[in-house]
Design a protein around this motif. Structure first.
Motif, short mmCIF file in Angstrom:
data_model
loop_
_atom_site.label_atom_id
_atom_site.label_comp_id
_atom_site.label_asym_id
_atom_site.label_seq_id
_atom_site.Cartn_x
_atom_site.Cartn_y
_atom_site.Cartn_z
N ASP A 99 49.36 -19.59 131.51
CA ASP A 99 48.58 -19.97 132.70
C ASP A 99 48.87 -21.42 133.03
N GLY A 101 47.06 -20.03 139.58
CA GLY A 101 47.44 -18.76 140.19
C GLY A 101 46.38 -18.15 141.08
N ASP A 102 45.11 -18.17 140.65
CA ASP A 102 44.05 -17.53 141.43
C ASP A 102 42.91 -18.47 141.80
N LYS A 103 43.06 -19.75 141.48
CA LYS A 103 42.06 -20.80 141.79
C LYS A 103 40.72 -20.56 141.09
N LYS A 104 40.73 -19.80 140.01
CA LYS A 104 39.52 -19.53 139.22
C LYS A 104 39.16 -20.77 138.41
#
Length: 141
Positions: A103, A126-129
């Motif tokens: 990640d 990748g997913d702004k989490k």
């Protein structure tokens, strides 16, 4: 108070230890912390941005980034000038999601109230989490 669990490495799931007898002396009047941990506020603006890619040595037994590694990643994102002239007075962290091998993480930092208090968010690129939030209090050496 201490809670124990075992991790089934095949299923990668935790299991409570129900029948494990422990002979540990308890000190109910001596607390490590005196108040409930608070929810850490969201950043309103990022004043600096650093990047980190998760590597194998960051992982725990269930292949998530180990909690201590987040602390190291956040502290390592601080400028050398800060770390060489100050030391950590307080460190609070809220874990919100897991990061995994490879990640790409973004470590965002905002100064609060003074240059002795920093707010951080670790975000998966990748997913702004949001993976975790932390607030560090610094003290001059």
């Amino acid at each position: 108070i201490s809670g124990w669990m075992l991790v089934d490495i095949k299923a990668k799931r935790p299991h409570l230890v129900d029948s494990f007898e422990m002979n540990i002396e308890f000190f109910p009047n001596r607390l490590a912390i005196t108040q409930e941990p608070a929810k850490i506020q969201e950043l309103t603006r990022a004043e600096s941005e650093n990047y980190y890619k998760v590597v194998y040595s960051d992982l725990d037994i269930v292949n998530h980034v180990n909690n201590v590694q987040y602390i190291r990643i956040i502290l390592d994102s601080q400028p050398y000038e800060t770390r060489s002239k100050k030391h950590v007075k307080s460190f609070e962290i809220n874990y919100l999601a897991e990061a995994l091998i490879n990640d790409e993480l973004i470590i965002l930092t905002q100064n609060l109230e003074s240059e002795n208090l920093n707010l951080h968010e670790v975000v998966r690129a990748g997913d702004k989490k949001i993976i975790c939030r932390a607030i560090i209090g610094w003290e001059n050496d």
